[in-house]
Motif scaffolding. Structure first.
Motif, short mmCIF file in Angstrom:
data_model
loop_
_atom_site.label_atom_id
_atom_site.label_comp_id
_atom_site.label_asym_id
_atom_site.label_seq_id
_atom_site.Cartn_x
_atom_site.Cartn_y
_atom_site.Cartn_z
N HIS A 157 0.88 -1.18 0.00
CA HIS A 157 0.00 0.00 0.00
C HIS A 157 0.91 1.22 0.00
O HIS A 157 1.59 1.50 0.98
CB HIS A 157 -0.91 -0.02 1.23
CG HIS A 157 -2.05 -0.99 1.08
ND1 HIS A 157 -2.51 -1.77 2.12
CD2 HIS A 157 -2.79 -1.32 0.00
CE1 HIS A 157 -3.50 -2.52 1.68
NE2 HIS A 157 -3.68 -2.28 0.40
N ALA A 242 -2.32 0.62 -4.19
CA ALA A 242 -1.23 -0.35 -4.05
C ALA A 242 -0.46 -0.45 -5.36
O ALA A 242 -1.00 -0.21 -6.44
CB ALA A 242 -1.79 -1.72 -3.65
N SER A 282 2.94 -7.69 -5.26
CA SER A 282 3.28 -6.27 -5.17
C SER A 282 4.78 -6.04 -5.25
O SER A 282 5.58 -6.90 -4.86
CB SER A 282 2.76 -5.73 -3.83
OG SER A 282 3.18 -4.41 -3.65
#
Ligand SMILES: Cc1cc2nc3c(=O)[nH]c(=O)nc-3n(C[C@H](O)[C@H](O)[C@H](O)COP(=O)(O)O)c2cc1C
Length: 314
Positions: A157, A242, A282
Protein backbone atom coordinates in the motif's frame (compact mmCIF):
# COMPACT_ATOMS: atom_id res chain seq x y z
CA UNK A 1 23.40 10.34 22.84
CA UNK A 2 19.91 10.40 21.30
CA UNK A 3 17.81 7.27 20.96
CA UNK A 4 18.40 7.45 17.22
CA UNK A 5 22.20 7.55 17.73
CA UNK A 6 21.97 4.65 20.18
CA UNK A 7 19.98 2.52 17.72
CA UNK A 8 22.27 3.34 14.81
CA UNK A 9 25.34 2.52 16.91
CA UNK A 10 24.01 -1.04 17.12
CA UNK A 11 23.64 -1.42 13.36
CA UNK A 12 25.94 -1.92 10.40
CA UNK A 13 23.88 0.65 8.52
CA UNK A 14 20.65 2.47 9.42
CA UNK A 15 18.21 0.23 7.61
CA UNK A 16 15.06 -1.76 8.31
CA UNK A 17 14.01 -4.77 6.24
CA UNK A 18 10.38 -3.58 6.05
CA UNK A 19 7.47 -5.79 7.12
CA UNK A 20 5.71 -7.45 4.19
CA UNK A 21 2.47 -9.43 4.28
CA UNK A 22 3.03 -13.08 3.23
CA UNK A 23 6.76 -12.36 2.63
CA UNK A 24 8.56 -11.59 5.92
CA UNK A 25 8.98 -14.37 8.44
CA UNK A 26 11.42 -15.44 11.13
CA UNK A 27 14.18 -16.53 8.71
CA UNK A 28 14.30 -13.05 7.21
CA UNK A 29 14.11 -11.28 10.60
CA UNK A 30 16.88 -13.41 12.09
CA UNK A 31 19.13 -13.04 9.03
CA UNK A 32 18.59 -9.26 9.08
CA UNK A 33 19.50 -8.98 12.76
CA UNK A 34 22.60 -11.12 12.23
CA UNK A 35 23.63 -8.99 9.23
CA UNK A 36 23.37 -5.78 11.27
CA UNK A 37 20.07 -4.22 10.20
CA UNK A 38 16.58 -4.33 11.74
CA UNK A 39 14.28 -7.08 10.49
CA UNK A 40 10.52 -7.03 10.93
CA UNK A 41 7.42 -9.10 10.22
CA UNK A 42 3.68 -8.30 10.14
CA UNK A 43 1.94 -10.36 12.81
CA UNK A 44 -0.86 -11.45 10.40
CA UNK A 45 1.84 -13.54 8.66
CA UNK A 46 1.42 -15.96 11.57
CA UNK A 47 -1.77 -17.88 10.90
CA UNK A 48 -2.50 -18.40 14.60
CA UNK A 49 -1.33 -16.89 17.87
CA UNK A 50 0.43 -20.21 18.59
CA UNK A 51 2.45 -19.67 15.38
CA UNK A 52 3.19 -16.13 16.46
CA UNK A 53 4.43 -17.30 19.83
CA UNK A 54 6.70 -19.87 18.14
CA UNK A 55 8.07 -17.21 15.74
CA UNK A 56 8.79 -14.72 18.50
CA UNK A 57 10.43 -17.33 20.73
CA UNK A 58 12.65 -18.43 17.83
CA UNK A 59 13.57 -14.87 16.85
CA UNK A 60 14.44 -14.03 20.47
CA UNK A 61 16.61 -17.12 20.79
CA UNK A 62 18.36 -16.94 17.43
CA UNK A 63 19.17 -13.25 17.46
CA UNK A 64 20.65 -13.41 20.96
CA UNK A 65 24.36 -12.63 21.01
CA UNK A 66 24.33 -11.03 17.57
CA UNK A 67 23.91 -7.46 18.72
CA UNK A 68 26.77 -5.01 18.80
CA UNK A 69 26.07 -3.76 22.32
CA UNK A 70 28.99 -4.05 24.74
CA UNK A 71 27.94 -7.52 25.88
CA UNK A 72 26.65 -8.45 22.41
CA UNK A 73 23.27 -9.01 23.97
CA UNK A 74 21.50 -6.23 22.13
CA UNK A 75 19.32 -7.47 19.33
CA UNK A 76 17.07 -5.31 17.26
CA UNK A 77 13.99 -6.68 15.58
CA UNK A 78 10.47 -5.51 15.11
CA UNK A 79 6.90 -6.77 15.03
CA UNK A 80 4.41 -4.96 12.80
CA UNK A 81 0.92 -4.72 14.27
CA UNK A 82 -2.05 -3.97 12.05
CA UNK A 83 -4.00 -1.63 14.34
CA UNK A 84 -7.03 -1.55 12.03
CA UNK A 85 -10.52 -2.12 13.44
CA UNK A 86 -10.90 -5.24 11.25
CA UNK A 87 -7.99 -6.95 13.02
CA UNK A 88 -9.91 -9.21 15.40
CA UNK A 89 -6.67 -10.71 16.76
CA UNK A 90 -5.06 -7.45 17.87
CA UNK A 91 -5.54 -8.00 21.63
CA UNK A 92 -3.93 -11.46 21.46
CA UNK A 93 -1.06 -10.12 19.35
CA UNK A 94 -0.46 -7.31 21.85
CA UNK A 95 -0.34 -9.84 24.70
CA UNK A 96 2.45 -11.69 22.88
CA UNK A 97 4.26 -8.43 22.15
CA UNK A 98 4.22 -7.71 25.89
CA UNK A 99 5.59 -11.19 26.58
CA UNK A 100 8.38 -11.28 23.97
CA UNK A 101 9.15 -7.53 24.00
CA UNK A 102 10.31 -6.76 20.47
CA UNK A 103 12.59 -3.72 20.85
CA UNK A 104 10.56 -1.95 18.14
CA UNK A 105 6.87 -2.19 17.24
CA UNK A 106 5.71 -0.75 13.93
CA UNK A 107 2.00 0.01 13.67
CA UNK A 108 0.12 0.17 10.39
CA UNK A 109 -3.33 1.10 9.11
CA UNK A 110 -4.74 2.90 12.12
CA UNK A 111 -3.99 4.87 15.26
CA UNK A 112 -1.08 3.60 17.37
CA UNK A 113 -2.58 5.21 20.49
CA UNK A 114 -3.96 2.01 22.04
CA UNK A 115 -0.59 0.25 22.10
CA UNK A 116 1.93 3.04 22.82
CA UNK A 117 1.81 2.69 26.63
CA UNK A 118 2.02 -1.12 26.52
CA UNK A 119 5.21 -0.98 24.44
CA UNK A 120 6.77 1.89 26.38
CA UNK A 121 6.07 0.06 29.65
CA UNK A 122 8.55 -2.71 28.71
CA UNK A 123 11.08 -0.24 27.25
CA UNK A 124 10.20 -0.75 23.57
CA UNK A 125 9.86 1.90 20.89
CA UNK A 126 6.82 2.53 18.68
CA UNK A 127 7.05 3.62 15.06
CA UNK A 128 3.83 4.36 13.17
CA UNK A 129 3.64 3.77 9.44
CA UNK A 130 1.97 6.83 7.81
CA UNK A 131 1.39 7.88 4.22
CA UNK A 132 0.08 11.44 4.60
CA UNK A 133 0.46 14.57 6.72
CA UNK A 134 -2.84 14.29 8.62
CA UNK A 135 -2.07 10.68 9.52
CA UNK A 136 1.46 11.68 10.61
CA UNK A 137 0.08 14.44 12.87
CA UNK A 138 -2.35 12.01 14.54
CA UNK A 139 0.36 9.40 15.12
CA UNK A 140 2.75 12.06 16.48
CA UNK A 141 0.04 13.22 18.90
CA UNK A 142 -0.41 9.61 20.06
CA UNK A 143 3.11 9.70 21.49
CA UNK A 144 5.06 7.49 19.09
CA UNK A 145 8.86 7.51 19.08
CA UNK A 146 9.12 7.56 15.32
CA UNK A 147 7.23 7.70 12.05
CA UNK A 148 7.68 5.56 8.95
CA UNK A 149 7.02 7.89 6.03
CA UNK A 150 5.64 5.74 3.24
CA UNK A 151 6.56 7.81 0.20
CA UNK A 152 5.67 7.67 -3.49
CA UNK A 153 7.27 4.65 -5.14
CA UNK A 154 6.84 2.30 -2.17
CA UNK A 155 5.69 -1.27 -2.65
CA UNK A 156 2.56 -2.63 -0.96
CA UNK A 157 0.00 0.00 0.00
CA UNK A 158 1.97 2.90 -1.33
CA UNK A 159 2.27 6.65 -0.69
CA UNK A 160 1.77 9.67 -2.91
CA UNK A 161 4.23 12.18 -1.40
CA UNK A 162 7.85 12.52 -2.57
CA UNK A 163 10.41 11.99 0.23
CA UNK A 164 11.94 15.43 -0.48
CA UNK A 165 8.61 16.98 0.57
CA UNK A 166 7.47 14.45 3.19
CA UNK A 167 10.53 14.64 5.48
CA UNK A 168 10.65 18.47 5.80
CA UNK A 169 6.83 18.74 6.13
CA UNK A 170 6.80 16.27 9.03
CA UNK A 171 9.88 17.87 10.62
CA UNK A 172 7.79 21.06 11.04
CA UNK A 173 5.80 19.40 13.83
CA UNK A 174 7.65 16.20 14.84
CA UNK A 175 11.14 15.92 16.29
CA UNK A 176 11.14 12.15 16.86
CA UNK A 177 12.81 9.58 14.63
CA UNK A 178 11.94 9.40 10.95
CA UNK A 179 12.20 6.44 8.60
CA UNK A 180 11.96 6.94 4.86
CA UNK A 181 10.30 4.23 2.79
CA UNK A 182 9.80 3.89 -0.96
CA UNK A 183 11.92 2.42 -3.78
CA UNK A 184 14.92 2.00 -1.50
CA UNK A 185 16.84 -0.78 -3.19
CA UNK A 186 20.45 0.23 -2.59
CA UNK A 187 22.72 1.87 -0.05
CA UNK A 188 22.85 5.17 -1.94
CA UNK A 189 19.15 5.63 -1.18
CA UNK A 190 19.80 5.06 2.55
CA UNK A 191 22.51 7.76 2.43
CA UNK A 192 20.01 10.02 0.63
CA UNK A 193 17.50 9.46 3.42
CA UNK A 194 20.14 10.46 5.99
CA UNK A 195 21.07 13.52 3.91
CA UNK A 196 17.39 14.51 4.00
CA UNK A 197 17.46 14.49 7.78
CA UNK A 198 15.80 11.12 8.33
CA UNK A 199 17.24 8.59 10.79
CA UNK A 200 16.76 5.31 8.91
CA UNK A 201 15.88 3.79 5.57
CA UNK A 202 13.23 1.07 5.09
CA UNK A 203 13.47 -1.41 2.24
CA UNK A 204 10.71 -3.85 1.34
CA UNK A 205 10.85 -4.91 -2.31
CA UNK A 206 14.62 -5.65 -2.32
CA UNK A 207 13.96 -8.29 0.36
CA UNK A 208 11.14 -10.04 -1.55
CA UNK A 209 13.84 -11.53 -3.78
CA UNK A 210 16.01 -12.88 -0.98
CA UNK A 211 16.76 -16.46 -0.05
CA UNK A 212 15.09 -16.07 3.36
CA UNK A 213 11.79 -14.56 2.18
CA UNK A 214 8.55 -16.55 2.26
CA UNK A 215 7.63 -15.37 -1.26
CA UNK A 216 7.04 -18.21 -3.72
CA UNK A 217 9.83 -18.83 -6.24
CA UNK A 218 7.71 -17.45 -9.13
CA UNK A 219 7.18 -14.17 -7.20
CA UNK A 220 10.92 -13.77 -6.52
CA UNK A 221 11.64 -14.42 -10.20
CA UNK A 222 9.01 -11.88 -11.26
CA UNK A 223 10.71 -9.26 -9.06
CA UNK A 224 14.08 -10.13 -10.65
CA UNK A 225 12.62 -9.93 -14.19
CA UNK A 226 10.40 -6.85 -13.73
CA UNK A 227 11.18 -3.30 -14.75
CA UNK A 228 9.48 -0.18 -13.43
CA UNK A 229 7.01 -0.18 -16.35
CA UNK A 230 5.77 -3.58 -15.18
CA UNK A 231 4.02 -1.91 -12.22
CA UNK A 232 0.41 -0.79 -12.03
CA UNK A 233 -0.90 1.55 -9.33
CA UNK A 234 -4.41 0.56 -8.35
CA UNK A 235 -6.92 0.58 -5.53
CA UNK A 236 -9.10 -2.02 -7.27
CA UNK A 237 -7.63 -5.01 -5.48
CA UNK A 238 -7.74 -3.98 -1.83
CA UNK A 239 -9.53 -0.61 -1.69
CA UNK A 240 -6.29 1.27 -0.94
CA UNK A 241 -3.74 2.43 -3.48
CA UNK A 242 -1.23 -0.35 -4.05
CA UNK A 243 1.70 -0.91 -6.39
CA UNK A 244 1.25 -4.25 -8.17
CA UNK A 245 3.21 -6.29 -10.69
CA UNK A 246 1.29 -6.26 -13.99
CA UNK A 247 2.20 -9.86 -14.98
CA UNK A 248 0.72 -11.15 -11.71
CA UNK A 249 -2.46 -9.10 -12.23
CA UNK A 250 -2.79 -10.69 -15.68
CA UNK A 251 -2.07 -14.19 -14.36
CA UNK A 252 -4.78 -13.74 -11.72
CA UNK A 253 -7.28 -13.15 -14.52
CA UNK A 254 -7.56 -9.34 -14.48
CA UNK A 255 -6.68 -6.87 -17.21
CA UNK A 256 -4.15 -4.49 -15.62
CA UNK A 257 -5.31 -1.73 -18.00
CA UNK A 258 -9.00 -2.13 -17.12
CA UNK A 259 -9.06 -2.40 -13.33
CA UNK A 260 -12.14 -0.94 -11.65
CA UNK A 261 -10.95 1.46 -8.96
CA UNK A 262 -12.63 2.10 -5.61
CA UNK A 263 -13.30 -1.39 -4.24
CA UNK A 264 -13.97 -1.28 -0.51
CA UNK A 265 -12.43 -4.60 0.50
CA UNK A 266 -10.95 -4.65 4.01
CA UNK A 267 -7.36 -5.40 4.98
CA UNK A 268 -5.29 -8.47 5.76
CA UNK A 269 -7.64 -10.56 7.84
CA UNK A 270 -10.35 -10.74 5.26
CA UNK A 271 -10.24 -13.75 3.01
CA UNK A 272 -10.71 -11.59 -0.07
CA UNK A 273 -7.73 -9.48 0.92
CA UNK A 274 -5.72 -12.58 1.62
CA UNK A 275 -6.50 -13.87 -1.84
CA UNK A 276 -5.56 -10.53 -3.39
CA UNK A 277 -2.05 -10.55 -1.90
CA UNK A 278 -1.58 -14.25 -2.47
CA UNK A 279 -2.35 -14.25 -6.16
CA UNK A 280 -1.54 -10.66 -7.14
CA UNK A 281 1.96 -9.64 -6.20
CA UNK A 282 3.28 -6.27 -5.17
CA UNK A 283 6.57 -4.44 -5.71
CA UNK A 284 7.82 -0.87 -5.41
CA UNK A 285 9.43 1.36 -8.02
CA UNK A 286 12.93 0.16 -7.19
CA UNK A 287 12.06 -3.21 -8.75
CA UNK A 288 14.07 -2.53 -11.92
CA UNK A 289 17.37 -2.48 -10.05
CA UNK A 290 16.90 -5.97 -8.54
CA UNK A 291 18.59 -8.47 -10.82
CA UNK A 292 19.11 -11.58 -8.73
CA UNK A 293 17.94 -13.46 -5.67
CA UNK A 294 20.55 -13.05 -2.92
CA UNK A 295 20.81 -13.91 0.75
CA UNK A 296 20.01 -11.19 3.30
CA UNK A 297 23.71 -11.12 4.25
CA UNK A 298 24.72 -10.49 0.61
CA UNK A 299 22.08 -7.77 0.22
CA UNK A 300 23.22 -6.05 3.41
CA UNK A 301 26.86 -6.27 2.21
CA UNK A 302 25.81 -4.49 -1.01
CA UNK A 303 23.82 -1.85 0.88
CA UNK A 304 26.69 -1.22 3.33
CA UNK A 305 29.27 -0.82 0.54
CA UNK A 306 27.05 1.54 -1.46
CA UNK A 307 26.08 3.49 1.68
CA UNK A 308 29.70 4.10 2.69
CA UNK A 309 30.66 5.08 -0.86
CA UNK A 310 27.74 7.49 -1.12
CA UNK A 311 28.56 9.13 2.21
CA UNK A 312 32.22 9.50 1.21
CA UNK A 313 31.18 11.11 -2.08
CA UNK A 314 28.83 13.68 -0.51
C1 LIG B 1 4.46 -7.46 -0.75
C2 LIG B 1 4.40 -6.35 0.26
C3 LIG B 1 3.66 -6.52 1.41
C4 LIG B 1 3.60 -5.49 2.37
N1 LIG B 1 2.91 -5.72 3.52
C5 LIG B 1 2.96 -4.79 4.53
C6 LIG B 1 2.37 -5.07 5.79
O1 LIG B 1 1.82 -6.14 6.05
N2 LIG B 1 2.45 -4.12 6.75
C7 LIG B 1 3.08 -2.92 6.52
O2 LIG B 1 3.14 -2.08 7.44
N3 LIG B 1 3.65 -2.63 5.33
C8 LIG B 1 3.62 -3.54 4.35
N4 LIG B 1 4.25 -3.29 3.14
C9 LIG B 1 4.98 -2.02 2.96
C10 LIG B 1 6.44 -2.18 3.37
O3 LIG B 1 6.52 -2.35 4.78
C11 LIG B 1 7.28 -0.94 2.95
O4 LIG B 1 6.69 0.25 3.37
C12 LIG B 1 7.48 -0.90 1.45
O5 LIG B 1 7.75 -2.17 0.94
C13 LIG B 1 8.65 0.03 1.13
O6 LIG B 1 8.78 0.26 -0.24
P1 LIG B 1 9.70 -0.63 -1.22
O7 LIG B 1 8.97 -1.91 -1.40
O8 LIG B 1 9.71 0.18 -2.47
O9 LIG B 1 11.02 -0.81 -0.59
C14 LIG B 1 4.30 -4.27 2.15
C15 LIG B 1 5.05 -4.12 0.97
C16 LIG B 1 5.12 -5.14 0.04
C17 LIG B 1 5.98 -4.96 -1.19
Amino acid sequence: MTTSDALRAQLRLPLFAAPMFLVSGPDLVIAAARAGIIGSFPTPNCRTTADMEAWMARITEETAGFGSGEDHSTKLWSANLIVHRTNARLAEDVALVKKYRPPIVITALGSPRAIVDDVHDYGGLVFADVNGIAHARKAAAAGVDGLVLVCAGAGGHTGRIAPFAFVPEVRKFFDGMLIVSGAMTDGRAVAAARALGADFGYAGTRFIACAESMAPEAYRQMVVDAEIDDLVLTSALTGALASMLRPSVREAGFDPDALVEGSTAGYTHKTSENRAWKSVWSAGQGVGSINSVKTVAEIVDDFAREYEAALAAL
